[in-house]
Design an enzyme around this catalytic site. Structure first.
Site, PDB file in Angstrom:
ATOM      1  N   CYS A 155     -24.377  -2.249   3.950  1.00  0.00           N
ATOM      2  CA  CYS A 155     -23.567  -1.018   3.967  1.00  0.00           C
ATOM      3  C   CYS A 155     -24.429   0.164   4.414  1.00  0.00           C
ATOM      4  O   CYS A 155     -25.407   0.513   3.764  1.00  0.00           O
ATOM      5  CB  CYS A 155     -22.985  -0.746   2.580  1.00  0.00           C
ATOM      6  SG  CYS A 155     -22.118   0.842   2.532  1.00  0.00           S
ATOM      7  N   CYS A 203     -25.497 -13.540  -3.840  1.00  0.00           N
ATOM      8  CA  CYS A 203     -25.427 -12.864  -2.528  1.00  0.00           C
ATOM      9  C   CYS A 203     -25.291 -11.350  -2.703  1.00  0.00           C
ATOM     10  O   CYS A 203     -24.564 -10.877  -3.572  1.00  0.00           O
ATOM     11  CB  CYS A 203     -24.228 -13.406  -1.745  1.00  0.00           C
ATOM     12  SG  CYS A 203     -23.970 -12.561  -0.171  1.00  0.00           S
ATOM     13  N   CYS A 240     -19.223 -14.783  -5.404  1.00  0.00           N
ATOM     14  CA  CYS A 240     -20.291 -14.048  -4.706  1.00  0.00           C
ATOM     15  C   CYS A 240     -21.661 -14.605  -5.087  1.00  0.00           C
ATOM     16  O   CYS A 240     -22.586 -14.595  -4.264  1.00  0.00           O
ATOM     17  CB  CYS A 240     -20.247 -12.562  -5.066  1.00  0.00           C
ATOM     18  SG  CYS A 240     -18.990 -11.633  -4.177  1.00  0.00           S
ATOM     19  N   CYS A 276     -20.111 -10.785   5.438  1.00  0.00           N
ATOM     20  CA  CYS A 276     -19.803 -11.665   4.302  1.00  0.00           C
ATOM     21  C   CYS A 276     -19.719 -13.129   4.770  1.00  0.00           C
ATOM     22  O   CYS A 276     -18.957 -13.455   5.672  1.00  0.00           O
ATOM     23  CB  CYS A 276     -18.482 -11.250   3.655  1.00  0.00           C
ATOM     24  SG  CYS A 276     -18.048 -12.300   2.258  1.00  0.00           S
ATOM     25  N   ASP A 327       0.835  -1.200   0.000  1.00  0.00           N
ATOM     26  CA  ASP A 327       0.000   0.000   0.000  1.00  0.00           C
ATOM     27  C   ASP A 327       0.871   1.251   0.000  1.00  0.00           C
ATOM     28  O   ASP A 327       0.516   2.269   0.581  1.00  0.00           O
ATOM     29  CB  ASP A 327      -0.910  -0.019   1.246  1.00  0.00           C
ATOM     30  CG  ASP A 327      -2.017   1.010   1.158  1.00  0.00           C
ATOM     31  OD1 ASP A 327      -2.387   1.400   0.049  1.00  0.00           O
ATOM     32  OD2 ASP A 327      -2.478   1.460   2.223  1.00  0.00           O
ATOM     33  N   CYS A 332     -23.465  -7.710   1.577  1.00  0.00           N
ATOM     34  CA  CYS A 332     -22.655  -6.520   1.876  1.00  0.00           C
ATOM     35  C   CYS A 332     -23.333  -5.253   1.360  1.00  0.00           C
ATOM     36  O   CYS A 332     -23.330  -4.220   2.034  1.00  0.00           O
ATOM     37  CB  CYS A 332     -21.255  -6.667   1.302  1.00  0.00           C
ATOM     38  SG  CYS A 332     -21.221  -7.034  -0.461  1.00  0.00           S
ATOM     39  N   CYS A 345     -18.089   5.945   1.372  1.00  0.00           N
ATOM     40  CA  CYS A 345     -17.606   4.868   2.232  1.00  0.00           C
ATOM     41  C   CYS A 345     -17.044   5.421   3.550  1.00  0.00           C
ATOM     42  O   CYS A 345     -16.235   6.357   3.551  1.00  0.00           O
ATOM     43  CB  CYS A 345     -16.541   4.067   1.487  1.00  0.00           C
ATOM     44  SG  CYS A 345     -15.797   2.791   2.508  1.00  0.00           S
ATOM     45  N   CYS A 375     -19.038  -4.458   5.782  1.00  0.00           N
ATOM     46  CA  CYS A 375     -19.208  -5.271   4.566  1.00  0.00           C
ATOM     47  C   CYS A 375     -18.333  -6.519   4.611  1.00  0.00           C
ATOM     48  O   CYS A 375     -18.504  -7.427   3.792  1.00  0.00           O
ATOM     49  CB  CYS A 375     -18.953  -4.447   3.312  1.00  0.00           C
ATOM     50  SG  CYS A 375     -17.377  -3.611   3.262  1.00  0.00           S
ATOM     51  N   CYS A 393     -14.191   0.966   8.740  1.00  0.00           N
ATOM     52  CA  CYS A 393     -15.492   0.296   8.897  1.00  0.00           C
ATOM     53  C   CYS A 393     -15.310  -1.139   8.409  1.00  0.00           C
ATOM     54  O   CYS A 393     -14.631  -1.371   7.412  1.00  0.00           O
ATOM     55  CB  CYS A 393     -16.538   1.038   8.063  1.00  0.00           C
ATOM     56  SG  CYS A 393     -18.082   0.133   7.780  1.00  0.00           S
TER      57      CYS A 393
END
Ligand code: SF4
Ligand code: SF4
Length: 340
Positions: free
Chosen positions: A191, A184, A181, A240, A125, A187, A206, A236, A233
């Site tokens: 949210c 589904c 996914c 899952c 990152d 999330c 977000c 989400c 946060c």
């Protein structure tokens, strides 16, 4: 030189406590569609992402002679529910500081094992690299509707690290690039700010962005959905189903607890030492206090929020005005996003 066998790479990574890995030939370019969509949706104060657009689509831009990329995923503990809440990845020491040296040492060990002087560049990152896209290409997971990398075995509570290297690593596919996914949408439904739309995350809605990257005042309508989040946060991820059996964190230094009383007692003078070695320190004092104020207000803890509003900090006062905190005695009306 022959390709470096996966067994050697796995052994060197294991010596650094890195057990989930994959490698691939460094791609010359990446599909720009996801990045273009993100830029078109709006990136708020993340203007540097647009500035780095070309580099992000060219993984070898950071090391033009790179032949291979090692991708690692490092688990952290799932979040604990609570009043004032912060993202679980930030519970302990700053993972950037822990993971990058590990990758650097893997590079050195590769050179030593093979008698070479290859150049490497570790990225955590910390460089214009489309990390999740690369990790998906390497098979470490698929990009879920929550925009996170998910593995069917390990869920998504994982930190990612990369080593661009001149070493000719044999391809080691992680096996999990395919989207699972299915139908589904948990999330997206959970949210609280409705930031997840059509399989992507709208940055400016977000809570993670708003609490960690956003420099200014958080709009009242979004702040009303915070439910106590003050740094990041996890909702989400918490909802899952692939995280139901997520393994425990791999390094005790990534774990930690922030007691509310301690958070509220941090002063401008103690802020740096209180959060020394942690990602939270990058917030700086004014944004830390802005976040606490919003989190308390969102929980209806108005007296505590008002106490913060007396700080005298320009940003905090502007935030208090946005929330009408000093004139209006009412708590926010939440749209009722799920709590983890
Ligand atoms: S981190 Fe929170 S606010 Fe952001 S997309 Fe996930 S649930 Fe929504
Ligand atoms: S909650 Fe469902 S839709 Fe969202 S990332 Fe997980 S599996 Fe995919």
């Amino acid at each position: 030189m022959d390709r470096i066998p996966p067994e050697l790479l796995m052994r060197l990574c294991r010596a650094e406590g890195l057990t989930h890995l994959a490698s691939l030939d460094a791609p010359a370019s990446l599909d720009p569609a996801g990045l273009e969509r993100m830029l078109a949706d709006g990136i708020g104060d993340l203007g540097w992402i647009a500035d780095e657009r070309e580099l992000r689509l060219r993984p070898t831009g950071m090391l033009p002679t790179a032949r291979s990329i090692l991708c690692v995923a490092w688990h952290y503990d799932a979040p604990h529910p609570g009043g004032l809440r912060r993202a679980a990845y930030a519970a302990g020491k700053d993972y950037h500081v822990l993971l990058r040296p590990k990758l650097g040492r893997v590079g050195q060990a590769l050179n030593a094992a093979c008698g070479q002087t290859w150049k490497h560049r570790a990225c955590v990152d910390s460089a214009p690299l489309n990390e999740r896209t690369l990790a998906r290409l390497a098979g470490l997971g698929w990009l879920g509707k929550n925009a996170l990398l998910i593995s069917p075995e390990a869920g998504s509570y994982r930190l990612l690290g990369f080593l661009l290297t001149e070493a000719p690593l044999a391809a080691l596919y992680g096996g999990h690039g395919e989207d699972r996914c299915g139908s589904c949408t948990r999330c997206e439904t959970a949210c609280p700010t409705k930031a997840l739309v059509g399989g992507r995350c709208l940055t400016e809605r977000c809570i993670s962005y708003l609490t960690i990257e956003h420099q200014g005042v958080i709009p009242r309508a979004l702040a009303a959905q915070f439910n106590g989040w003050w740094f990041g946060c996890d909702i989400c991820q918490a909802v899952c189903p692939w995280n139901r059996f997520a393994p425990p964190g791999e390094d005790s230094r990534l774990a930690g607890i922030d007691h509310e009383a301690d958070l509220l007692a941090v002063t401008e003078g103690s802020f740096d030492s209180h959060f020394a070695g942690r990602a939270i320190r990058r917030l700086s004092w004014p944004r830390f206090r802005r976040n606490l104020l919003v989190a308390l207000w969102s929980l209806g803890r108005l007296d505590e929020a008002r106490a913060i509003a007396t700080d005298g900090l320009e940003l905090v006062q502007a935030q208090a005005a946005e929330l009408d905190l000093l004139r209006n005695a009412s708590a926010p009306r939440s749209a009722g996003g799920e709590r983890c």
